[in-house]
Enzyme design. Structure first.
Site, PDB file in Angstrom:
ATOM      1  CB  SER A 138       2.447  -7.471  -2.129  1.00 49.77           C
ATOM      2  OG  SER A 138       1.723  -6.581  -1.541  1.00 49.77           O
TER       3      SER A 138
ATOM      4  CB  THR B 107       2.398  -1.489  -2.537  1.00 54.56           C
ATOM      5  OG1 THR B 107       2.286  -2.648  -3.373  1.00 54.56           O
ATOM      6  CG2 THR B 107       3.098  -0.400  -2.981  1.00 54.56           C
TER       7      THR B 107
ATOM      8  CB  THR C 193       5.448  -3.192  -4.339  1.00 54.30           C
ATOM      9  OG1 THR C 193       4.324  -4.059  -4.418  1.00 54.30           O
ATOM     10  CG2 THR C 193       5.486  -2.858  -5.925  1.00 54.30           C
TER      11      THR C 193
ATOM     12  NE  ARG D 268       2.257  -5.368 -13.272  1.00 51.26           N
ATOM     13  CZ  ARG D 268       1.913  -4.644 -11.848  1.00 51.26           C
ATOM     14  NH1 ARG D 268       3.029  -5.169 -10.983  1.00 51.26           N
ATOM     15  NH2 ARG D 268       0.974  -3.955 -11.644  1.00 51.26           N
TER      16      ARG D 268
ATOM     17  CB  THR E  50      -1.013   1.203  -2.329  1.00 52.56           C
ATOM     18  OG1 THR E  50      -1.093  -0.343  -2.246  1.00 52.56           O
ATOM     19  CG2 THR E  50      -2.081   1.797  -1.816  1.00 52.56           C
ATOM     20  N   GLY E  51      -1.985  -0.153  -4.880  1.00 50.92           N
ATOM     21  CA  GLY E  51      -3.462  -0.635  -5.728  1.00 50.92           C
ATOM     22  C   GLY E  51      -2.849  -1.345  -7.169  1.00 50.92           C
TER      23      GLY E  51
HETATM   24  C1  SD4 Z   1       1.707  -2.771  -8.530  1.00 49.05           C
HETATM   25  N1  SD4 Z   1       0.764  -0.719  -7.386  1.00 49.05           N
HETATM   26  O1  SD4 Z   1       2.571  -3.409  -8.464  1.00 49.05           O
HETATM   27  C2  SD4 Z   1       1.614  -1.976  -7.213  1.00 49.05           C
HETATM   28  C3  SD4 Z   1       0.629  -3.038  -6.296  1.00 49.05           C
HETATM   29  C4  SD4 Z   1      -0.090  -2.652  -4.999  1.00 49.05           C
HETATM   30  O2  SD4 Z   1      -0.673  -2.891  -3.152  1.00 49.05           O
HETATM   31  O3  SD4 Z   1      -0.041  -1.390  -4.511  1.00 49.05           O
HETATM   32  N2  SD4 Z   1      -0.202  -3.407  -4.080  1.00 49.05           N
HETATM   33  O4  SD4 Z   1       0.699  -2.507  -8.999  1.00 49.05           O
END
Ligand code: SD4
Length: 331
Positions: A82, A186, A204, A214, A237-238
């Protein structure tokens, strides 16, 4: 939500700090005032990015150079699903990248979102900051700008990811797009230079098989990243949707401004978001933080959140505070 008294607040924070104890030699270094330069990044794969950033500082680069070139390592690694090349595409099979960069001293910031065909979105974000009067460029405008700036056009969709996307689209499994947990790579990287200046970046490809167009938290200043040279820096991250509705990284920095240790600032931010959000602690969000004094910490809504910390003398993968600790209440 029941309002927390000051005593409960301090109690919870102390509990958090006590339960985690000193995590490493790095914290001892911070206590002794021997930490800068320091690099802190998300996940285990942040370690090589940290080490590349340290090398940049050693050879005379600025914290901003260190952030940019550290993040290059993750963006160029096709195994990371990612970030950059090899990132999971959107529902249409296009890899759309989000990134931002921020420098402490001038409070400058640059960002790109839904950028296609460019290997290093972090560098395009830096150009936006340095070469335009703007902070953020998106989509085709960002791509055109990058090409005008001399960035090369690159195929970001690897054969492996293309096959996975085809399988996904053949099943027409839209519900998979509703579960981003399977892609967590990320990179957010925070750098404290030897002179005490801070910089940060985040990069990311975001939520796998997301709706085209998006944009997540990662390129949003204050959500996926925030740097305040007087206080500290934070990154996230998340699931971006659960960070960007609360300006998560900005909140972490504001807690540090109030005097909290970076780890406790991450914990309190997640607790505060969880207290308002219908999802409670099922937010799938994680924060890293680094303060001006070279203290660092992390917390996340999962049983395990690895993050990486590098100094002149050590480079380690540490574990941030997890759900069990976040949910613990003061008796
Ligand atoms: C997102 N925060 O695009 C990022 C994805 C991510 O580990 O952190 N993945 O929502």
């Amino acid at each position: 939500m029941t309002k927390m008294t000051r005593r409960q607040f301090i109690g919870q924070t102390a509990l958090a700090a006590g339960a985690l104890n000193a995590t490493s030699l790095i914290d001892e270094g911070a206590a002794a005032g021997r930490v800068a330069p320091m690099m802190v990044s998300t996940w285990r794969h942040g370690k090589p990015a940290n080490e590349a950033a340290l090398e940049v500082l050693r050879t005379g680069g600025s914290p901003l150079d260190a952030v940019e070139q550290g993040i290059w390592v993750t963006e160029a690694d096709a195994r990371e699903s990612s970030v950059g090349i090899g990132g999971i595409p959107n529902a249409d099979g296009a890899v759309q990248l989000d990134a931002c960069i921020m420098e402490g001293p001038g409070h400058g910031a640059g960002s790109v979102a839904a950028l296609e065909d460019i290997l290093h979105p972090i560098s395009v974000a830096r150009r936006v900051m340095e070469q335009t009067p703007h902070v953020m460029l998106v989509g085709d405008g960002a791509r055109k700008f990058a090409l005008e700036q001399g960035f090369e056009q690159v195929e970001l969709l690897t054969e492996e990811r293309r096959r996975a996307w085809l399988a996904w689209s053949e099943q027409n499994a839209r519900e998979k797009a509703e579960n981003p947990r399977f892609s967590h790579d990320t990179v957010a990287l925070l750098v404290l230079g030897a002179n005490g200046d801070l910089a940060g970046g985040c990069s990311t490809s975001g939520w796998g098989y997301k709706l085209p167009g998006r944009v997540g938290d990662s390129p949003i200043i204050g959500s996926g990243l925030y740097v305040d040279n007087e206080v500290g820096a934070a990154g996230a991250t998340g699931t971006g949707e659960n960070v960007m509705r609360y300006c998560g990284s900005f909140m972490v920095v504001e807690y540090m401004r109030q005097g909290l240790h970076p780890r406790d600032a991450c914990i309190e931010t997640i607790r505060r978001i969880a207290s308002k959000d219908p999802l409670g602690f099922n937010l799938d969000i994680h924060f890293i933080a680094l303060d001006k004094r070279g203290r660092q910490g992390a917390a996340g809504c999962s049983t395990r959140f690895d993050y990486s910390v590098t100094t002149e003398t050590s480079s380690e993968v540490l574990q941030g505070a997890g759900t069990e600790l976040l949910q613990r209440t003061v008796p």
